[in-house]
Each structure stands twice: as structure tokens, then as C-alpha cells.
Design a protein around this motif. Structure first.
Motif, PDB file in Angstrom:
ATOM      1  N   ASN A   1     -21.347  13.804 -38.222  1.00 32.16           N
ATOM      2  CA  ASN A   1     -21.395  15.083 -38.839  1.00 32.16           C
ATOM      3  C   ASN A   1     -21.470  16.293 -37.657  1.00 32.16           C
ATOM      4  O   ASN A   1     -22.037  17.321 -37.894  1.00 32.16           O
ATOM      5  CB  ASN A   1     -22.481  15.294 -39.747  1.00 32.16           C
ATOM      6  CG  ASN A   1     -22.090  14.260 -40.864  1.00 32.16           C
ATOM      7  OD1 ASN A   1     -20.833  13.968 -41.296  1.00 32.16           O
ATOM      8  ND2 ASN A   1     -23.279  13.528 -41.254  1.00 32.16           N
ATOM      9  N   ILE A   2     -20.898  16.184 -36.155  1.00 31.19           N
ATOM     10  CA  ILE A   2     -20.889  17.002 -35.357  1.00 31.19           C
ATOM     11  C   ILE A   2     -19.670  17.529 -35.229  1.00 31.19           C
ATOM     12  O   ILE A   2     -18.540  17.096 -35.121  1.00 31.19           O
ATOM     13  CB  ILE A   2     -21.392  16.520 -33.947  1.00 31.19           C
ATOM     14  CG1 ILE A   2     -22.737  15.789 -34.176  1.00 31.19           C
ATOM     15  CG2 ILE A   2     -21.346  17.447 -33.016  1.00 31.19           C
ATOM     16  CD1 ILE A   2     -23.275  15.053 -32.831  1.00 31.19           C
TER      17      ILE A   2
ATOM     18  N   LEU B   1     -14.146   8.622 -28.060  1.00 31.39           N
ATOM     19  CA  LEU B   1     -15.276   9.792 -27.886  1.00 31.39           C
ATOM     20  C   LEU B   1     -15.456  10.748 -28.933  1.00 31.39           C
ATOM     21  O   LEU B   1     -16.427  11.125 -29.729  1.00 31.39           O
ATOM     22  CB  LEU B   1     -15.142  10.282 -26.636  1.00 31.39           C
ATOM     23  CG  LEU B   1     -15.950  11.701 -26.435  1.00 31.39           C
ATOM     24  CD1 LEU B   1     -17.507  11.245 -26.101  1.00 31.39           C
ATOM     25  CD2 LEU B   1     -15.427  12.221 -24.951  1.00 31.39           C
ATOM     26  N   THR B   2     -14.255  11.256 -29.526  1.00 31.53           N
ATOM     27  CA  THR B   2     -14.087  12.389 -30.383  1.00 31.53           C
ATOM     28  C   THR B   2     -14.569  11.642 -31.793  1.00 31.53           C
ATOM     29  O   THR B   2     -15.323  12.491 -32.699  1.00 31.53           O
ATOM     30  CB  THR B   2     -12.768  12.899 -30.528  1.00 31.53           C
ATOM     31  OG1 THR B   2     -11.728  11.925 -30.751  1.00 31.53           O
ATOM     32  CG2 THR B   2     -12.461  13.690 -29.126  1.00 31.53           C
ATOM     33  N   SER B   3     -14.211  10.663 -32.072  1.00 27.95           N
ATOM     34  CA  SER B   3     -14.429   9.838 -33.420  1.00 27.95           C
ATOM     35  C   SER B   3     -16.265   9.474 -33.482  1.00 27.95           C
ATOM     36  O   SER B   3     -16.621   9.776 -34.415  1.00 27.95           O
ATOM     37  CB  SER B   3     -13.722   8.395 -33.860  1.00 27.95           C
ATOM     38  OG  SER B   3     -14.005   7.789 -32.610  1.00 27.95           O
ATOM     39  N   THR B   4     -16.587   9.176 -32.177  1.00 24.92           N
ATOM     40  CA  THR B   4     -17.952   8.923 -32.197  1.00 24.92           C
ATOM     41  C   THR B   4     -18.842  10.116 -32.723  1.00 24.92           C
ATOM     42  O   THR B   4     -19.797  10.093 -33.349  1.00 24.92           O
ATOM     43  CB  THR B   4     -18.542   8.551 -30.954  1.00 24.92           C
ATOM     44  OG1 THR B   4     -17.759   7.146 -30.683  1.00 24.92           O
ATOM     45  CG2 THR B   4     -19.968   8.235 -30.781  1.00 24.92           C
TER      46      THR B   4
ATOM     47  N   TYR C   1     -25.872   9.434 -28.592  1.00 22.35           N
ATOM     48  CA  TYR C   1     -24.791   8.818 -29.335  1.00 22.35           C
ATOM     49  C   TYR C   1     -23.619   8.446 -28.062  1.00 22.35           C
ATOM     50  O   TYR C   1     -23.171   7.506 -27.836  1.00 22.35           O
ATOM     51  CB  TYR C   1     -24.110   9.778 -29.847  1.00 22.35           C
ATOM     52  CG  TYR C   1     -24.935  10.121 -31.336  1.00 22.35           C
ATOM     53  CD1 TYR C   1     -25.975   8.992 -31.880  1.00 22.35           C
ATOM     54  CD2 TYR C   1     -24.831  11.316 -31.659  1.00 22.35           C
ATOM     55  CE1 TYR C   1     -26.712   9.563 -32.970  1.00 22.35           C
ATOM     56  CE2 TYR C   1     -25.624  11.784 -32.991  1.00 22.35           C
ATOM     57  CZ  TYR C   1     -26.475  10.731 -33.481  1.00 22.35           C
ATOM     58  OH  TYR C   1     -27.170  11.051 -34.500  1.00 22.35           O
ATOM     59  N   LEU C   2     -23.810   9.381 -26.896  1.00 22.68           N
ATOM     60  CA  LEU C   2     -22.939   9.401 -25.840  1.00 22.68           C
ATOM     61  C   LEU C   2     -23.089   8.062 -25.020  1.00 22.68           C
ATOM     62  O   LEU C   2     -22.170   7.517 -24.191  1.00 22.68           O
ATOM     63  CB  LEU C   2     -22.533  10.612 -25.312  1.00 22.68           C
ATOM     64  CG  LEU C   2     -22.131  11.837 -25.969  1.00 22.68           C
ATOM     65  CD1 LEU C   2     -22.308  13.142 -24.869  1.00 22.68           C
ATOM     66  CD2 LEU C   2     -20.871  11.743 -26.309  1.00 22.68           C
TER      67      LEU C   2
END
Length: 218
Positions: free
Chosen positions: A169-170, A161-164, A205-206
Motif C-alpha cells: 500500500n505504498i 521491486l515495484t510490485s513489492t 521490505y527492500l
């Protein structure tokens, strides 16, 4: 006298529960019951001080015990503060614990109106109904709450999740993780979006991640 004491204890229970349920809904480990216990406990300390003077017809400083409550509540606040990489989470919950102890002391002293007014104001601030954080930072400030399927490989899912998010660039500002049970992981994440992205982009994205059950964006 004891009827007034009962009213004070019930009032402290309601005000403590109001702040506590808001913290619990945000996935904080220190939630409803802890806030109620602290608020009622602080009120009881002040009740003891006042009633002791009335029963024994003495003139002892009624704020002596209350001062110990304010200084001693820090051990509970420290339990909610966690360092996550460069970020520190749980400071707001620690502050709410200190605040609710002060509310208990106010109620125990019979200052109902100031206690209620302060509780309502802090409740709205914690709810961020006026979007204070967003106005202070910038228009690309985004906070969302995620419910993840934690039945298998929960650590890998959080990492994915964090890598996505970071790959787009968030920037992740804060992350609060609460394991509600063996099947659900609640993550409250604050992010800063690039100027060319919006909340809808983050949602897109999520939704590509199959293990995400629910997303709430504010």
C-alpha cells in the motif's frame, strides 16, 4: 580582452560542472559533461557578441545571439523528459539545462556574482538540503535510491521491486531508472507512505530482495 574571455570560460566550466555533477549523481543521463558543454557554449556565444563589438567598433545588440541560445536549448531538455505511465520524469533535468544556459550567458556578459549566487542557490535546491518536497507534501513522503544487480533478468527485477512496494500500500510517485553499466541499475524512487508505515518499514521490505546491492533513503 582574451584573458578576461579565458576567465569567463573557466568560470562557466566550474558552474556548469557544479550543477551537472549533481544531476549525474542522481542517475540522470544528462549529467556533468553535457552541463559543462552547454554552459561554456552559452558563455562563448555571449563572448562572441561582446568581442565582435569591441574588435569592429560596432554597436550590434549583444543579446541577439543569447536570445537564440535560450530559445534553442529546448531540444536538449526534451531529450531528458520521459513519460513513465502516469508520471513524467526528467522535468527537473530539463529545467537545469535551461538554467545552466542562462548561467553561461550571465558569465559571458561578465556578471560573475549573480551567476555564482544563482548557481549556489539552485544547487542547494536540487540537493533538497532543506527538504522542501517533504514539507510541501506530507511527513510520509519518502525518496530512496537503489542499486540493483542488473547482470540477469533486469526487467523482472524492476517489476518485482515495484510490485513489492505497491503490495504494501505504498504509492509510487516518480521513478527514475538509469542503467549505469551491465552489472548495475540505479533507481531513484519517490513514494508516499501510508500513515501507519515509516522509512524503516520500506527499508525492511527492500532488504528482503536479494538483488538489491545498496539502498539510500532520504
Amino acid at each position: 580582452m582574451y584573458l578576461q574571455d579565458l576567465i569567463k570560460i573557466l568560470t562557466a566550466c566550474v558552474l556548469g560542472g557544479l550543477i551537472g555533477q549533481q544531476r549525474q549523481r542522481r542517475g540522470m543521463s544528462i549529467g556533468l559533461r553535457t552541463h559543462i558543454v552547454v554552459c561554456v557554449g552559452a558563455a562563448l556565444v555571449q563572448i562572441i557578441s561582446i568581442d565582435y563589438n569591441l574588435i569592429n567598433k560596432s554597436n550590434i545588440d549583444v543579446m541577439r545571439l543569447g536570445a537564440q541560445v535560450i530559445s534553442g536549448i529546448g531540444f536538449l531538455g526534451m531529450a531528458s523528459i520521459i513519460k513513465d505511465g502516469r508520471n513524467i520524469v526528467g522535468l527537473t533535468t530539463a529545467a537545469s539545462m535551461w538554467f545552466i544556459a542562462c548561467i553561461g550567458l550571465a558569465v559571458g556578459s561578465g556578471l560573475y556574482i549573480p551567476a555564482i549566487m544563482a548557481t549556489v542557490i539552485i544547487y542547494f535546491i536540487l540537493q533538497d538540503v532543506f527538504h522542501i518536497d517533504r514539507k510541501i507534501r506530507n511527513n510520509n513522503f519518502c525518496e530512496f535510491q537503489l542499486t540493483l544487480d542488473g547482470s540477469q533478468d533486469s526487467t523482472n527485477k524492476v517489476d518485482l521491486l515495484t510490485s513489492t512496494i505497491t503490495d504494501k500500500n505504498i504509492r509510487i510517485i516518480t521513478t527514475d531508472i538509469n542503467v549505469e553499466d551491465k552489472k548495475n541499475i540505479i533507481i531513484i524512487m519517490t513514494t508516499e507512505l501510508p500513515s501507519n508505515k515509516s522509512n524503516k518499514d520500506v527499508l525492511q521490505y527492500l532488504l528482503q530482495l536479494e538483488f538489491i546491492k545498496k539502498v539510500t533513503i532520504s
